[in-house]
Design a protein around this motif. Sequence first.
Motif, PDB file in Angstrom:
ATOM      1  N   PHE A 139      46.772  23.189  14.949  1.00 30.56           N
ATOM      2  CA  PHE A 139      47.081  22.364  16.078  1.00 30.56           C
ATOM      3  C   PHE A 139      45.605  21.523  16.080  1.00 30.56           C
ATOM      4  CE2 PHE A 139      46.270  21.297  20.384  1.00 30.56           C
ATOM      5  CZ  PHE A 139      47.280  20.622  20.806  1.00 30.56           C
ATOM      6  N   MET A 140      44.545  22.053  16.121  1.00 31.08           N
ATOM      7  CA  MET A 140      43.470  21.340  16.428  1.00 31.08           C
ATOM      8  C   MET A 140      42.985  20.584  15.199  1.00 31.08           C
ATOM      9  SD  MET A 140      42.000  21.929  19.372  1.00 31.08           S
ATOM     10  CE  MET A 140      40.614  21.224  19.248  1.00 31.08           C
ATOM     11  N   CYS A 141      43.433  20.983  13.896  1.00 30.17           N
ATOM     12  CA  CYS A 141      43.100  20.110  12.593  1.00 30.17           C
ATOM     13  C   CYS A 141      44.040  18.768  12.696  1.00 30.17           C
ATOM     14  CB  CYS A 141      43.252  20.723  11.316  1.00 30.17           C
ATOM     15  SG  CYS A 141      42.124  22.027  11.090  1.00 30.17           S
ATOM     16  N   GLY A 142      45.155  18.859  13.275  1.00 31.76           N
ATOM     17  CA  GLY A 142      45.968  17.723  13.320  1.00 31.76           C
ATOM     18  C   GLY A 142      45.708  17.003  14.399  1.00 31.76           C
ATOM     19  N   ARG A 143      44.928  17.416  15.520  1.00 30.52           N
ATOM     20  CA  ARG A 143      44.663  16.479  16.493  1.00 30.52           C
ATOM     21  C   ARG A 143      43.593  15.594  16.245  1.00 30.52           C
ATOM     22  NH1 ARG A 143      42.376  19.501  22.127  1.00 30.52           N
ATOM     23  NH2 ARG A 143      44.733  18.933  22.708  1.00 30.52           N
ATOM     24  N   GLU A 144      42.490  16.445  15.265  1.00 28.17           N
ATOM     25  CA  GLU A 144      41.358  15.540  14.813  1.00 28.17           C
ATOM     26  C   GLU A 144      41.554  14.934  13.322  1.00 28.17           C
ATOM     27  OE1 GLU A 144      37.814  17.636  15.232  1.00 28.17           O
ATOM     28  OE2 GLU A 144      38.500  18.436  17.318  1.00 28.17           O
ATOM     29  N   ILE A 162      42.195  16.429  10.434  1.00 29.18           N
ATOM     30  CA  ILE A 162      41.238  16.888   9.433  1.00 29.18           C
ATOM     31  C   ILE A 162      42.267  17.861   8.516  1.00 29.18           C
ATOM     32  CG2 ILE A 162      39.420  18.793   9.275  1.00 29.18           C
ATOM     33  CD1 ILE A 162      38.527  17.955  12.078  1.00 29.18           C
ATOM     34  N   ASP A 163      41.667  18.092   7.351  1.00 29.89           N
ATOM     35  CA  ASP A 163      42.688  18.846   6.322  1.00 29.89           C
ATOM     36  C   ASP A 163      42.390  20.141   6.909  1.00 29.89           C
ATOM     37  OD1 ASP A 163      42.404  20.541   3.698  1.00 29.89           O
ATOM     38  OD2 ASP A 163      44.140  19.045   3.644  1.00 29.89           O
ATOM     39  N   PRO A 164      43.542  21.063   7.211  1.00 29.16           N
ATOM     40  CA  PRO A 164      43.191  22.568   7.444  1.00 29.16           C
ATOM     41  C   PRO A 164      42.494  23.458   6.521  1.00 29.16           C
ATOM     42  CG  PRO A 164      45.357  21.711   8.201  1.00 29.16           C
ATOM     43  CD  PRO A 164      44.682  20.794   7.250  1.00 29.16           C
ATOM     44  N   PHE A 222      38.675  24.857   7.036  1.00 23.47           N
ATOM     45  CA  PHE A 222      38.711  26.547   6.835  1.00 23.47           C
ATOM     46  C   PHE A 222      37.650  27.037   5.959  1.00 23.47           C
ATOM     47  CE2 PHE A 222      40.017  30.685   5.306  1.00 23.47           C
ATOM     48  CZ  PHE A 222      40.274  31.303   6.624  1.00 23.47           C
ATOM     49  N   HIS A 223      37.913  26.531   4.826  1.00 23.38           N
ATOM     50  CA  HIS A 223      36.995  26.770   3.535  1.00 23.38           C
ATOM     51  C   HIS A 223      35.307  26.489   4.067  1.00 23.38           C
ATOM     52  CE1 HIS A 223      39.890  26.534   0.160  1.00 23.38           C
ATOM     53  NE2 HIS A 223      40.329  27.497   1.130  1.00 23.38           N
ATOM     54  N   PHE A 245      44.393  29.296   1.046  1.00 20.50           N
ATOM     55  CA  PHE A 245      43.348  29.605   2.323  1.00 20.50           C
ATOM     56  C   PHE A 245      42.050  30.290   1.860  1.00 20.50           C
ATOM     57  CE2 PHE A 245      45.414  26.444   4.604  1.00 20.50           C
ATOM     58  CZ  PHE A 245      44.992  26.222   5.977  1.00 20.50           C
ATOM     59  N   TYR A 246      42.752  31.536   1.115  1.00 29.77           N
ATOM     60  CA  TYR A 246      41.519  32.496   0.952  1.00 29.77           C
ATOM     61  C   TYR A 246      41.321  32.736  -0.399  1.00 29.77           C
ATOM     62  CZ  TYR A 246      45.927  35.392   1.365  1.00 29.77           C
ATOM     63  OH  TYR A 246      47.102  35.682   0.991  1.00 29.77           O
ATOM     64  N   TRP A 247      42.376  32.683  -1.245  1.00 28.53           N
ATOM     65  CA  TRP A 247      42.130  33.271  -2.757  1.00 28.53           C
ATOM     66  C   TRP A 247      40.908  32.471  -3.326  1.00 28.53           C
ATOM     67  CZ3 TRP A 247      42.483  37.434  -5.386  1.00 28.53           C
ATOM     68  CH2 TRP A 247      43.423  38.368  -4.865  1.00 28.53           C
ATOM     69  N   PRO A 248      41.058  30.960  -3.062  1.00 28.41           N
ATOM     70  CA  PRO A 248      39.858  30.230  -3.852  1.00 28.41           C
ATOM     71  C   PRO A 248      38.425  30.283  -3.410  1.00 28.41           C
ATOM     72  CG  PRO A 248      41.793  28.737  -3.068  1.00 28.41           C
ATOM     73  CD  PRO A 248      41.783  30.030  -2.564  1.00 28.41           C
TER      74      PRO A 248
END
Length: 268
Positions: free
Chosen positions: A218-223, A225-227, A231-232, A261-264
């Motif tokens: 939600f916050m990434c969409g508001r700003e 930003i690519d989630p 996150f990384h 989101f987490y494996w890379p």
Amino acid sequence: MATLCELAMGVLTTADGREKAAKSHAAAKMWFASIEAGQPLEIGEAKPPLRPARPAQPELLSPRDMPKRKPGSPKGRSALLHAIAHIELNAIDLHWDIIPRFAHVPLPRGFYDDWVKAADEESKHFNLLCDRLEAMGSHYGALPAHEGLWQAAIDTANDFMGRLAIVPMVLEARGLDVTPAMIDLFKSVGDEETVSTLEIIYAEEVGHVAYGSKWFHFMCGRENIDPKENFHALVDKYFTSKLRPPFNDEKRAEAGLPLDFYWPIAVT
């Protein structure tokens, strides 16, 4: 009528674990009752302490000083439950802390609904684990505990998206990875009461991770930003350890955490 931030402060400034859980339950009940009555509490504002109140016991040690115990022994299984109870006590405070600490961030009421519900469930988890410890002849506070659990809250005290990324999407997600093995351990010794407790915690923690992912997106969409990239970057900035497999890919996906989101950024 108290504001939600004032109710949160009541939890954060209470030291005794059982009393903290009771205040958390009461605050959640008041919040949802106000909504049902059509008169939701004001969010308000407050300045939470950098560290919440804590009981005199357990003694808090650095990770390197924590004693090693074999989980296969009765004492080891009791120590494992004690460690989980300590995590759940911190989780109560983590869920209440985010409300006054970031009350300046404009958010829909649904955010507060989710976080209050999660705090209420963490309080239930703490009490269930305390009950199991007492049934095993121990209690919360009988053993030393990890002092570093609150560090993530301190590190992200000024970064709302950082808090969402690190606490529910990294730390609570780790619980999804490790809990199935703990359930199997207690099944292997026929401790069905503890198995039942851990299964409740496991099921509800999926929802807590999902709340983090939901509001992070939600916050990434508001700003705009690519989630995934955000996150990384936040994990790199705030998470002092390393993401390491094994991961519970199925439950992480159920909670809204895709593989990429987490494996890379995992260390294998």
